[in-house]
Write an enzyme that holds these catalytic residues in place. Sequence first.
Site, PDB file in Angstrom:
ATOM      1  N   GLY A   1      64.221  48.950  66.140  1.00  0.00           N
ATOM      2  CA  GLY A   1      63.775  49.080  64.739  1.00  0.00           C
ATOM      3  C   GLY A   1      62.328  48.640  64.581  1.00  0.00           C
ATOM      4  O   GLY A   1      61.944  48.085  63.553  1.00  0.00           O
TER       5      GLY A   1
ATOM      6  N   LEU B   1      59.645  50.171  63.988  1.00  0.00           N
ATOM      7  CA  LEU B   1      58.801  50.782  62.954  1.00  0.00           C
ATOM      8  C   LEU B   1      59.196  50.328  61.549  1.00  0.00           C
ATOM      9  O   LEU B   1      58.608  50.759  60.560  1.00  0.00           O
ATOM     10  CB  LEU B   1      58.881  52.311  63.044  1.00  0.00           C
ATOM     11  N   GLY B   2      60.163  49.437  61.454  1.00  0.00           N
ATOM     12  CA  GLY B   2      60.628  48.959  60.150  1.00  0.00           C
ATOM     13  C   GLY B   2      59.762  47.848  59.583  1.00  0.00           C
ATOM     14  O   GLY B   2      58.707  47.507  60.126  1.00  0.00           O
ATOM     15  N   GLN B   3      60.241  47.257  58.467  1.00  0.00           N
ATOM     16  CA  GLN B   3      59.438  46.269  57.731  1.00  0.00           C
ATOM     17  C   GLN B   3      59.096  45.060  58.609  1.00  0.00           C
ATOM     18  O   GLN B   3      57.946  44.634  58.656  1.00  0.00           O
ATOM     19  CB  GLN B   3      60.189  45.806  56.472  1.00  0.00           C
TER      20      GLN B   3
ATOM     21  N   ILE C   1      64.264  54.695  66.353  1.00  0.00           N
ATOM     22  CA  ILE C   1      64.879  56.043  66.364  1.00  0.00           C
ATOM     23  C   ILE C   1      63.844  57.096  65.969  1.00  0.00           C
ATOM     24  O   ILE C   1      63.927  58.247  66.364  1.00  0.00           O
ATOM     25  CB  ILE C   1      66.123  56.082  65.442  1.00  0.00           C
ATOM     26  N   ARG C   2      62.831  56.644  65.175  1.00  0.00           N
ATOM     27  CA  ARG C   2      61.767  57.569  64.760  1.00  0.00           C
ATOM     28  C   ARG C   2      60.578  57.427  65.697  1.00  0.00           C
ATOM     29  O   ARG C   2      60.428  56.391  66.339  1.00  0.00           O
ATOM     30  CB  ARG C   2      61.270  57.234  63.353  1.00  0.00           C
TER      31      ARG C   2
ATOM     32  N   ASP D   1      67.819  55.432  69.902  1.00  0.00           N
ATOM     33  CA  ASP D   1      68.876  55.339  68.895  1.00  0.00           C
ATOM     34  C   ASP D   1      69.797  54.210  69.361  1.00  0.00           C
ATOM     35  O   ASP D   1      70.388  54.294  70.452  1.00  0.00           O
ATOM     36  CB  ASP D   1      69.624  56.686  68.856  1.00  0.00           C
TER      37      ASP D   1
ATOM     38  N   TYR E   1      76.702  45.757  53.623  1.00  0.00           N
ATOM     39  CA  TYR E   1      75.632  45.101  54.394  1.00  0.00           C
ATOM     40  C   TYR E   1      76.022  43.650  54.680  1.00  0.00           C
ATOM     41  O   TYR E   1      75.928  43.183  55.818  1.00  0.00           O
ATOM     42  CB  TYR E   1      74.348  45.177  53.567  1.00  0.00           C
TER      43      TYR E   1
ATOM     44  N   LYS F   1      76.839  41.625  58.134  1.00  0.00           N
ATOM     45  CA  LYS F   1      76.068  40.434  58.524  1.00  0.00           C
ATOM     46  C   LYS F   1      77.018  39.300  58.926  1.00  0.00           C
ATOM     47  O   LYS F   1      76.786  38.625  59.929  1.00  0.00           O
ATOM     48  CB  LYS F   1      75.123  39.991  57.399  1.00  0.00           C
TER      49      LYS F   1
HETATM   50  C1  AKB Z   1      68.017  43.217  51.092  1.00  0.00           C
HETATM   51  O1  AKB Z   1      67.622  43.025  49.927  1.00  0.00           O
HETATM   52  O2  AKB Z   1      68.956  43.959  51.389  1.00  0.00           O
HETATM   53  C2  AKB Z   1      67.337  42.449  52.193  1.00  0.00           C
HETATM   54  C3  AKB Z   1      68.063  41.173  52.497  1.00  0.00           C
HETATM   55  C4  AKB Z   1      68.013  40.062  51.545  1.00  0.00           C
HETATM   56  O3  AKB Z   1      68.677  41.075  53.518  1.00  0.00           O
HETATM   57  N1  AKB Z   1      65.976  42.172  51.842  1.00  0.00           N
END
Ligand code: AKB
Length: 320
Positions: free
Chosen positions: A8, A10-12, A35-36, A53, A142, A146
């Site tokens: 990842g 290229l991500g934030q 992946i990109r 990927d 999400y 986690k």
């Molecule tokens: C989100 O907002 O989904 C993320 C995080 C807090 O994990 N920035």
Amino acid sequence: MKKVLITGALGQIGSELTSKLRNEYGINNVIATDIRYIENSEVAKDGIFETLDVMDIDSMALIAKKYNVDTIIHLASLLSAVGEQNPQFAWKLNMGGLTNVLEVCKELNCKLFTPSSIAAFGASSPKDLTPQDTIQRPSTMYGVTKVAGELLCDYYFNKYGVDTRGVRFPGLISYVTPPGGGTTDYAVDIYYEALKNKKYDSFIAKGTKMDMMYMPDALAAIVDLIEADGSKLIHRNAFNITAMNFDPEEISAEIKKHIPDFEFGYNVDPVRQAIAESWPNSLDASCAVNEWGFKFEYDLAKMTKDMLEKLKSKGIGINN
Ligand code: AKB
């Protein structure tokens, strides 16, 4: 950490972490993957880059072997708001990618850092100064990935001796790469809009407090935890960390100190608001401080000054 593979990239987080590690560990010791492929991105053109990927375990193992990596920083993941749009895919990607990375780390004897999040807590967790060890019953997919990821990383450490480490990141704010589909993104958008249009309507409601951190502190925390003496770690997956805590009014008031005619209002998104309300108001980061010396440099005032300066120097707000 001598040779590190980043997923990842290229991500934030990945885009800034890749350049920091290339500077600190040497250009040939950082293998950026995503992946990109973004041809003119610094990540792809300024050092080693491989398309990967994370669902493809064979390619992941091949790349890790090819470069003889000893550490993997696994960042590829779907965030909270976008995860709610397609929960099945969020589970598949977040858990599938992590399972593959853990297997590769086990086979090749690599250390693993992977971030957890404030999203690993839910409405039944204590709201203020949420402790390191407490109830974790998140309501987003999400968050579910986690918590499951934290447990899985602990399992690989206890069962197979894989050196797994992680932090529970609060919202991350950066002027380099925008976040993709998180609940805390309002605290990034507000700076861009303040400079471009002198106006912003927050999708998070008045009075909703969340923990946040400026990217340089987040990157330093990743490196510090990876480099920390493992024998001193009582916890591993994952440490509460935080640098500041504010609601939309407080960040807008800070911006107004620099842009007095900035107009601030609300256009609340019920989906992201419900997610934010299920998360802690603030975290207790004392275990990270005591076990590996977690520290931060930027509070809201210092971050706001730097964000506005850096965005202006990138041309944001000039001719919009
Ligand atoms: C989100 O907002 O989904 C993320 C995080 C807090 O994990 N920035």
